[in-house]
Every structure is written in C-alpha cells, then in structure tokens.
Enzyme design. Structure first.
Site, PDB file in Angstrom:
ATOM      1  N   LEU A 110       0.867  -1.173   0.000  1.00  0.00           N
ATOM      2  CA  LEU A 110       0.000   0.000   0.000  1.00  0.00           C
ATOM      3  C   LEU A 110       0.908   1.228   0.000  1.00  0.00           C
ATOM      4  CD1 LEU A 110      -2.943  -0.500   2.552  1.00  0.00           C
ATOM      5  CD2 LEU A 110      -3.122  -0.162   0.094  1.00  0.00           C
ATOM      6  N   ASP A 111       0.549   2.239  -0.772  1.00  0.00           N
ATOM      7  CA  ASP A 111       1.315   3.476  -0.766  1.00  0.00           C
ATOM      8  C   ASP A 111       1.372   4.044   0.650  1.00  0.00           C
ATOM      9  OD1 ASP A 111       1.479   3.163  -3.469  1.00  0.00           O
ATOM     10  OD2 ASP A 111       0.083   4.776  -3.969  1.00  0.00           O
ATOM     11  N   GLN A 112       2.444   4.730   0.966  1.00  0.00           N
ATOM     12  CA  GLN A 112       2.634   5.276   2.317  1.00  0.00           C
ATOM     13  C   GLN A 112       1.441   6.101   2.805  1.00  0.00           C
ATOM     14  OE1 GLN A 112       6.425   7.119   3.063  1.00  0.00           O
ATOM     15  NE2 GLN A 112       5.657   8.368   4.735  1.00  0.00           N
TER      16      GLN A 112
END
Length: 209
Positions: free
Chosen positions: A59-61
């Site tokens: 998952l993106d930050q």
C-alpha cells in the site's frame, strides 16, 4: 505503535495499515509497517533471531487499510501465485475530484514507473517496459464536487489507482503527487482483501471499512 491485527494464524497475518506509515523501510522513514510487525511477532511468541514475514502486496505510504502478510516462505509463494493468477482480491475506497464517466466501468491503461522520482506514467498503448494496468470501479456517492468510488484491482501496479484516475482527470482527493495538494490526507483506503488460505485452500475475506 499500535497496529490493529485483523487475523492471525501460523501462516497469515492480516492488519489494518495506518495512513502515513511506509509498508517497508526507506531512507526517509524512522520506522515502517514490516519492521513493526516483525517486532510484534518476535515479542508475542518470544522468537529468537530474525523473524520471517513475507510482504506479498503493498500500500502506498499515505494510504491505509487491509494488508496481508505471510508468516512462512511457503505461504508467501502461494499468495504471490494467487496475485499473479489474479485470484487474490483487492477492493479499495477512494474519493475523487469530479466524477468518472460512465459511473461504473473499467480503466485499462499501461503504466511505467520512473524509480528515480518514484512516479509512474500512464499510457493508452503498450510501450517499452510499460505494464498493463486494469481496474474496475463503481460510483457510490457524489457530494460537492467529490465522488466516492469503490475500486477493485485486476492488476497491482505501483500507484495504479492514483495514476489511472488522475489520467482521466479525476485525481484522488489529497493526492499532491498526481493531483492537487490541498492539506488533506490521501483519500484511499484498502477495505477488503480476499484470498485462498495458503494451506487449507479455504476462501477468506478480510474487511475493514
């Protein structure tokens, strides 16, 4: 750091990733989800030495939500195979600026990532090193210029949801990289992951809205 544990057995660890926490270590972060979870397992089970925990998707930050980790290398290999075969289900909720047309449909593009700037480019046609990126969406709610959509990924490319919706002029709310920085958090959340258990084969779904 408190990380909600949604499910745990000898083969899987399912958690609710907090927004803003990197999935794995990078040069800019003091800590990351993978490191925190390894410490959790080491402490809970009093394990000596290094703890194995396989990261099979990301998952993106700035995004939050459901993530699945493998507690054995065999489980990691089997989950990775499900992802390659597109039987691993990933459902997201996002808030867009504007409304896509039609209000239910499929986005199919090609994505190439520039690792030097950690950004992807979206194309209508295949090109060198660009990979197919396919997602399905449906509009759930429209309010004051914003649209809430449910998104199901068929492929899992870097920044895929953010980049594809920005490409059709409907960037995600709070996305300073592909849209407009407005001081709000990125409106992207993983709400459901579905998979076949890597040992029993039983279909399982983990949901956290």
């Amino acid at each position: 750091m408190h990380i909600p544990i949604l499910y745990e057995d000898n083969h899987l660890l399912v958690v609710d990733k907090p927004a803003g926490l990197p999935t794995q270590s990078d040069k800019h972060s003091k800590t990351d989800l993978l490191t925190e979870l390894k410490a959790y397992i080491k402490d809970k089970y009093d394990k000596p030495g290094d703890v194995y925990l396989g990261m099979v998707h990301r998952l993106d930050q700035p995004a939050s939500g459901v993530m699945v980790f493998a507690r054995t290398s065999k489980a990691a290999a089997r989950l990775s195979a499900q992802i390659r075969e597109r039987t691993f289900r990933k459902v997201y909720r996002a808030i867009l600026r504007g409304t896509p047309s039609p209000e239910q449909g499929t986005l199919s593009h090609f994505i190439w990532k520039d690792d030097d700037i950690n950004e992807v480019k979206v194309y209508d046609k295949p090109g060198k090193d660009a990979k197919a990126a396919i997602l399905h969406y449906r509009v759930m709610k429209k309010e004051k210029g914003f649209t809430t959509v449910e998104v199901e990924l068929e492929t899992g490319r870097p920044h895929q949801i953010r980049a594809q919706f920005a490409y059709i002029k409907c960037p995600l709310k709070g996305d300073g990289k592909y849209g407009k920085a407005d001081g709000t958090d990125l409106a992207l959340r993983s709400v459901l992951v579905g998979l076949h258990h890597p040992v029993t084969g039983k279909w399982m779904e983990f949901e956290r809205k």
